[in-house]
Write an enzyme that holds these catalytic residues in place. Structure first.
Site, PDB file in Angstrom:
ATOM      1  N   SER A 164      44.044  36.160  28.978  1.00 21.53           N
ATOM      2  CA  SER A 164      43.148  36.420  29.765  1.00 21.53           C
ATOM      3  C   SER A 164      41.771  35.797  29.314  1.00 21.53           C
ATOM      4  O   SER A 164      41.904  35.404  27.905  1.00 21.53           O
ATOM      5  CB  SER A 164      42.824  37.970  29.965  1.00 21.53           C
ATOM      6  OG  SER A 164      41.423  38.281  30.179  1.00 21.53           O
ATOM      7  N   TYR A 177      41.992  45.903  26.160  1.00 26.45           N
ATOM      8  CA  TYR A 177      42.510  44.930  27.063  1.00 26.45           C
ATOM      9  C   TYR A 177      42.175  43.612  26.384  1.00 26.45           C
ATOM     10  O   TYR A 177      43.080  42.781  26.252  1.00 26.45           O
ATOM     11  CB  TYR A 177      42.060  45.039  28.535  1.00 26.45           C
ATOM     12  CG  TYR A 177      42.612  43.764  29.459  1.00 26.45           C
ATOM     13  CD1 TYR A 177      43.724  43.652  29.796  1.00 26.45           C
ATOM     14  CD2 TYR A 177      41.728  42.771  30.022  1.00 26.45           C
ATOM     15  CE1 TYR A 177      44.387  43.040  30.672  1.00 26.45           C
ATOM     16  CE2 TYR A 177      42.449  41.782  30.682  1.00 26.45           C
ATOM     17  CZ  TYR A 177      43.700  42.004  31.088  1.00 26.45           C
ATOM     18  OH  TYR A 177      44.199  40.804  32.048  1.00 26.45           O
TER      19      TYR A 177
HETATM   20  P1  NAD Z   1      49.468  43.274  38.913  1.00 32.84           P
HETATM   21  O1  NAD Z   1      48.989  44.748  38.459  1.00 32.84           O
HETATM   22  O2  NAD Z   1      49.245  42.914  40.350  1.00 32.84           O
HETATM   23  O3  NAD Z   1      50.937  42.952  38.371  1.00 32.84           O
HETATM   24  C1  NAD Z   1      51.377  43.472  37.100  1.00 32.84           C
HETATM   25  C2  NAD Z   1      52.966  43.874  37.609  1.00 32.84           C
HETATM   26  O4  NAD Z   1      53.334  44.593  36.333  1.00 32.84           O
HETATM   27  C3  NAD Z   1      53.094  45.076  38.455  1.00 32.84           C
HETATM   28  O5  NAD Z   1      54.017  44.442  39.392  1.00 32.84           O
HETATM   29  C4  NAD Z   1      53.410  46.036  37.859  1.00 32.84           C
HETATM   30  O6  NAD Z   1      54.561  46.728  38.230  1.00 32.84           O
HETATM   31  C5  NAD Z   1      54.383  45.335  36.675  1.00 32.84           C
HETATM   32  N1  NAD Z   1      54.629  46.400  35.394  1.00 32.84           N
HETATM   33  C6  NAD Z   1      53.605  46.972  34.999  1.00 32.84           C
HETATM   34  N2  NAD Z   1      54.261  47.831  33.851  1.00 32.84           N
HETATM   35  C7  NAD Z   1      55.333  47.331  33.808  1.00 32.84           C
HETATM   36  C8  NAD Z   1      56.395  47.854  32.828  1.00 32.84           C
HETATM   37  N3  NAD Z   1      56.212  48.640  32.029  1.00 32.84           N
HETATM   38  N4  NAD Z   1      57.613  47.243  33.194  1.00 32.84           N
HETATM   39  C9  NAD Z   1      57.881  46.310  34.078  1.00 32.84           C
HETATM   40  N5  NAD Z   1      56.813  45.771  34.917  1.00 32.84           N
HETATM   41  C10 NAD Z   1      55.520  46.570  34.717  1.00 32.84           C
HETATM   42  O7  NAD Z   1      48.698  42.272  37.990  1.00 32.84           O
HETATM   43  P2  NAD Z   1      48.035  40.824  38.114  1.00 32.84           P
HETATM   44  O8  NAD Z   1      46.702  40.731  38.333  1.00 32.84           O
HETATM   45  O9  NAD Z   1      49.114  40.114  38.984  1.00 32.84           O
HETATM   46  O10 NAD Z   1      48.186  40.294  36.514  1.00 32.84           O
HETATM   47  C11 NAD Z   1      49.526  39.674  35.997  1.00 32.84           C
HETATM   48  C12 NAD Z   1      49.035  39.354  34.461  1.00 32.84           C
HETATM   49  O11 NAD Z   1      47.921  38.429  34.607  1.00 32.84           O
HETATM   50  C13 NAD Z   1      48.910  40.527  33.679  1.00 32.84           C
HETATM   51  O12 NAD Z   1      49.309  40.309  32.376  1.00 32.84           O
HETATM   52  C14 NAD Z   1      47.376  40.537  33.677  1.00 32.84           C
HETATM   53  O13 NAD Z   1      46.757  41.286  32.548  1.00 32.84           O
HETATM   54  C15 NAD Z   1      47.062  39.078  33.730  1.00 32.84           C
HETATM   55  N6  NAD Z   1      45.575  38.629  33.987  1.00 32.84           N
HETATM   56  C16 NAD Z   1      45.327  39.099  35.251  1.00 32.84           C
HETATM   57  C17 NAD Z   1      44.118  38.827  35.687  1.00 32.84           C
HETATM   58  C18 NAD Z   1      43.432  39.148  37.247  1.00 32.84           C
HETATM   59  O14 NAD Z   1      42.058  38.770  37.422  1.00 32.84           O
HETATM   60  N7  NAD Z   1      44.059  39.738  37.810  1.00 32.84           N
HETATM   61  C19 NAD Z   1      43.324  37.944  34.965  1.00 32.84           C
HETATM   62  C20 NAD Z   1      43.768  37.525  33.579  1.00 32.84           C
HETATM   63  C21 NAD Z   1      44.974  38.113  33.380  1.00 32.84           C
END
Ligand code: NAD
Length: 281
Positions: A164, A177
């Site tokens: 991130s 985070y």
């Molecule tokens: P999201 O919350 O939409 O998706 C996360 C997924 O992980 C969900 O499907 C959830 O069910 C699954 N999950 C959570 N805990 C779990 C577990 N214990 N076992 C199995 N599955 C599990 O998140 P996103 O926004 O698509 O983010 C995906 C990745 O990108 C994450 O690592 C997040 O930190 C990172 N990220 C997101 C952003 C953003 O702006 N959304 C920015 C930087 C990084």
């Protein structure tokens, strides 16, 4: 329209958190390249929706119930993937995120916050919130890598972790985070070095700011308008917009395809509209 990455065709990709906002697009893109995709999620129904969508377009996908924090659950998912699709050659560690118990109310500590019951200050954060975020991001990357990369030591393969913009320079309010994602970048380098001779490449993608479920409450007001924080992000993003999940896909394919990036391991690529490059002045 993304180009065809022929070396991916027919290989098996595992995407943890593959029904999430960002990773579902990754799963669909890998399937569109001819990969056989396993979507690993705690909630198998939401993974099944993505798998059905992929299958309706003639792709190959399965949804597998899996808690990335539970080694037995990941082992069971591994067995299912191996039986139904074959050896995994690409692992996307997409499951990750934040937790409300690990977020401070204010960006900067102000005198009196410590005794103000209406303010959740740094001193009010429960260790459980930190524990959740560290476990989900770090252990949730470590455990699937231990289980799915084992056979890659024989066949070679690629692991892609998700960092991130909060890793290189921590965002206010989200200490756990930020520290966890920083740990992901460090772990990515460690794994890359450790497995270089085994033919496993390990890299990470660091998305900038994407408006998704996990940050919706921080970025939007109740009426749907941008919060002050969202305004700050846009002002600090030279391209002046939030990212769209599609913005990650070219980088994903580049890092996934050996013929494009076989001498690249241990790096994190920012996909951030210039956020990291901008000093703010
Ligand atoms: P999201 O919350 O939409 O998706 C996360 C997924 O992980 C969900 O499907 C959830 O069910 C699954 N999950 C959570 N805990 C779990 C577990 N214990 N076992 C199995 N599955 C599990 O998140 P996103 O926004 O698509 O983010 C995906 C990745 O990108 C994450 O690592 C997040 O930190 C990172 N990220 C997101 C952003 C953003 O702006 N959304 C920015 C930087 C990084």
């Amino acid at each position: 329209m993304l180009p065809e990455y022929k070396s991916l065709k027919g290989k098996v990709a595992v995407v943890t958190g593959g029904s999430g906002v960002l990773c579902r697009e990754m799963a669909k893109t890998l399937a569109a390249q001819g990969m056989k995709v396993a979507i690993l999620n705690r909630n198998v129904e939401s993974g099944q929706e993505i798998a059905d969508d992929i299958k309706s377009g003639d792709g190959t996908a399965i949804a597998v119930s899996c808690d990335v924090l539970d080694k037995e659950s990941v082992k069971a998912a591994y067995d299912t993937v191996k039986r139904e699709l074959g050896d995994c050659s690409l692992l996307i560690n997409g499951a990750g995120g934040n937790h409300p118990d690990a977020i401070t109310d204010k960006e900067i500590y102000e005198a009196g916050d410590i005794s103000d019951e209406a303010v959740k200050s740094f001193f009010d954060l429960e260790s459980g919130g930190f524990d959740h975020v560290f476990r989900l991001n770090i252990m949730g990357t470590l455990i699937p890598t231990q289980i799915f990369a084992k056979e890659m030591t024989e066949t070679g393969g690629t692991v892609i972790n998700i960092s991130s913009m909060s890793a290189p320079s921590p965002m206010t309010k989200v200490p756990a985070y930020s520290a966890a994602k920083s740990g992901i970048e460090n772990l990515t380098k460690w794994l890359a070095v450790h497995f270089a001779e085994a033919g496993i490449r390990v890299n990470a993608i660091a998305p900038g700011f994407f408006l998704t479920e996990q940050n919706r409450n921080l970025l939007l007001n109740k009426d749907g308008s941008y919060s002050e924080r969202a305004g700050k992000i846009i002002n600090h993003t030279p391209q002046r917009r939030f990212g769209e999940p599609e913005d990650l896909l070219g980088t994903l394919l580049f890092l996934s395809d050996d013929s494009m990036s076989k001498f690249i391991t241990g790096i994190t690529i920012p996909v951030d509209g210039g956020f990291m490059a901008y000093s703010g002045v």
